[in-house]
Design a protein around this motif. Structure first.
Motif, PDB file in Angstrom:
ATOM      1  N   HIS A  97      -1.599   9.141  -0.085  1.00 24.87           N
ATOM      2  CA  HIS A  97      -0.742   8.744  -1.202  1.00 24.87           C
ATOM      3  C   HIS A  97      -0.404   7.260  -1.065  1.00 24.87           C
ATOM      4  O   HIS A  97       0.280   6.851  -0.135  1.00 24.87           O
ATOM      5  CB  HIS A  97       0.537   9.579  -1.212  1.00 24.87           C
ATOM      6  N   LEU A  98      -0.910   6.459  -2.009  1.00 24.55           N
ATOM      7  CA  LEU A  98      -0.774   5.007  -1.974  1.00 24.55           C
ATOM      8  C   LEU A  98       0.118   4.529  -3.110  1.00 24.55           C
ATOM      9  O   LEU A  98      -0.124   4.835  -4.278  1.00 24.55           O
ATOM     10  CB  LEU A  98      -2.152   4.350  -2.093  1.00 24.55           C
ATOM     11  N   TYR A 131       6.429  -1.313  -8.320  1.00 26.71           N
ATOM     12  CA  TYR A 131       6.707  -2.694  -7.921  1.00 26.71           C
ATOM     13  C   TYR A 131       7.997  -2.760  -7.092  1.00 26.71           C
ATOM     14  O   TYR A 131       8.420  -3.839  -6.681  1.00 26.71           O
ATOM     15  CB  TYR A 131       6.871  -3.575  -9.162  1.00 26.71           C
ATOM     16  N   ALA A 132       8.625  -1.616  -6.846  1.00 28.71           N
ATOM     17  CA  ALA A 132       9.910  -1.568  -6.155  1.00 28.71           C
ATOM     18  C   ALA A 132       9.735  -1.873  -4.675  1.00 28.71           C
ATOM     19  O   ALA A 132       8.641  -1.773  -4.113  1.00 28.71           O
ATOM     20  CB  ALA A 132      10.539  -0.186  -6.333  1.00 28.71           C
ATOM     21  N   ALA A 144       1.336   1.388   1.171  1.00 28.53           N
ATOM     22  CA  ALA A 144       1.739   0.690  -0.056  1.00 28.53           C
ATOM     23  C   ALA A 144       1.059  -0.667  -0.104  1.00 28.53           C
ATOM     24  O   ALA A 144       0.705  -1.245   0.931  1.00 28.53           O
ATOM     25  CB  ALA A 144       3.252   0.528  -0.108  1.00 28.53           C
ATOM     26  N   ILE A 145       0.869  -1.174  -1.316  1.00 29.94           N
ATOM     27  CA  ILE A 145       0.357  -2.524  -1.531  1.00 29.94           C
ATOM     28  C   ILE A 145       1.368  -3.279  -2.389  1.00 29.94           C
ATOM     29  O   ILE A 145       1.777  -2.802  -3.444  1.00 29.94           O
ATOM     30  CB  ILE A 145      -1.020  -2.508  -2.224  1.00 29.94           C
ATOM     31  N   ARG A 146       1.778  -4.430  -1.897  1.00 28.27           N
ATOM     32  CA  ARG A 146       2.712  -5.279  -2.628  1.00 28.27           C
ATOM     33  C   ARG A 146       2.239  -6.726  -2.533  1.00 28.27           C
ATOM     34  O   ARG A 146       1.480  -7.095  -1.643  1.00 28.27           O
ATOM     35  CB  ARG A 146       4.133  -5.176  -2.049  1.00 28.27           C
ATOM     36  N   TRP A 264      -0.262  -7.584   0.389  1.00 28.63           N
ATOM     37  CA  TRP A 264      -0.027  -6.967   1.688  1.00 28.63           C
ATOM     38  C   TRP A 264      -0.326  -5.474   1.635  1.00 28.63           C
ATOM     39  O   TRP A 264       0.013  -4.802   0.666  1.00 28.63           O
ATOM     40  CB  TRP A 264       1.432  -7.138   2.106  1.00 28.63           C
ATOM     41  N   PHE A 265      -0.931  -4.973   2.727  1.00 32.95           N
ATOM     42  CA  PHE A 265      -1.114  -3.536   2.911  1.00 32.95           C
ATOM     43  C   PHE A 265      -0.079  -3.083   3.938  1.00 32.95           C
ATOM     44  O   PHE A 265      -0.055  -3.564   5.072  1.00 32.95           O
ATOM     45  CB  PHE A 265      -2.524  -3.223   3.399  1.00 32.95           C
TER      46      PHE A 265
END
Length: 301
Positions: A97-98, A131-132, A144-146, A264-265
């Motif tokens: 789950h990404l 985007y949180a 997550a990727i941000r 970022w990962f």
């Protein structure tokens, strides 16, 4: 074996999700039900137990002491159940789950997922747009990727995998003969990034002509589609449009300037899931294939 005397599992799941997420709306999103359904399940659980599990104003509910004790026990139990089910699946599909910023998912990540699935056919990647700020204790994501200037959260492993360059893009037929090629074009903006154009001028050293008009879109994906359709000139990270520029669908007459931010990962600190390690290695390989952006053309208006 004696019959178990337990409240409704649906009510227990609703209460645990609310306690963990802190809001009815986010709990409802997680369980794919309405805000009202979560509220009704919690009320029914309180009635069944004869206890108040929450207190305070309706829109700022907090857990009572009994509610906090129950929430802790339920979270531990559900975690155990999840781990048991994962173990039972064995060689069957594993879900990763990404949580990912939406435009990167739409325009770059998802088109490449078939290549990942070909390498790792037992891993299914479930992508959720967000985007949180990332909180792995609150949100049950594996990764997550941000996009941010620094590693976005403390207590997580953060790997930068893409540099972030941004620049103006426009339908090729609209590029003019003026100093910048953008004279007379409507400036397309994104509602959540009102300072983006000023930031690009600062990063690139290019002064743009004053636009005759501007048009705002809610999401950068809409902005880019509007630019391709000829409505004006939009601003975008390079990675979102590299394929469109290569195909001639969009033109970038002024090139792309580097920004202080990176993609970022992120993973929970100390996580050792094989599927996450496989996805991270593949992601770094794919990022290395992104072609360099056209360099900035510094022409004053």
């Amino acid at each position: 074996m004696e019959k178990r005397h337990l409240p409704s599992l649906t009510a227990l799941r609703a209460f645990e999700a609310f306690a963990r997420r802190g809001q009815m709306t986010t709990a409802a999103d997680e369980l794919c039900v309405t805000h009202g359904a979560i509220s009704r399940q919690i009320r029914s659980l309180e009635t069944a137990l004869g206890l108040n599990l929450t207190e305070g104003p309706r829109h700022r509910l907090r857990l009572t002491e009994a509610g906090a004790r129950l929430a802790a026990a339920l979270s531990a139990s559900f975690d155990q159940m999840e781990a048991a089910l994962t173990g039972i699946r064995g060689d069957h599909h594993v879900e990763l789950h990404l949580s990912c910023v939406g435009t990167l998912a739409i325009r770059w990540l998802i088109p490449r997922l078939p290549a990942f699935h070909a390498l790792h056919p037992l891993v299914r990647v479930k992508v959720t747009e967000s985007y949180a700020a990332v909180d792995f204790h609150r949100d049950r994501f594996d990764a997550a990727i941000r996009v941010n200037e620094t590693a976005p959260i403390v207590g997580a492993e953060a790997v930068p995998f893409l540099e972030n360059f941004h620049g103006p893009v426009v339908a090729p037929a609209l590029v003019g003969a003026g100093p910048t090629g953008l004279e007379g074009l409507t400036r397309l903006t994104t509602g959540t990034r009102q300072t983006a154009w000023a930031e690009w001028e600062h990063h690139s050293g290019v002064t743009l002509p004053s636009p005759p008009d501007s048009q705002e879109f809610e999401h950068i994906f809409y902005t880019l589609e509007a630019a391709a359709a000829g409505l004006g000139v939009g601003l975008t990270p390079w990675v979102y449009v590299a394929a469109d520029v290569a195909a001639g669908r969009l033109a970038a007459p002024l090139g792309f300037a580097p920004t202080p931010s990176k993609f970022w990962f992120l993973t929970p600190a100390g996580q050792s899931k094989p599927a996450v390690a496989q996805f991270r290695a593949w992601l770094l390989d794919e990022a290395a294939k992104v072609p360099p952006p056209p360099k900035v053309v510094r022409r004053a208006a």
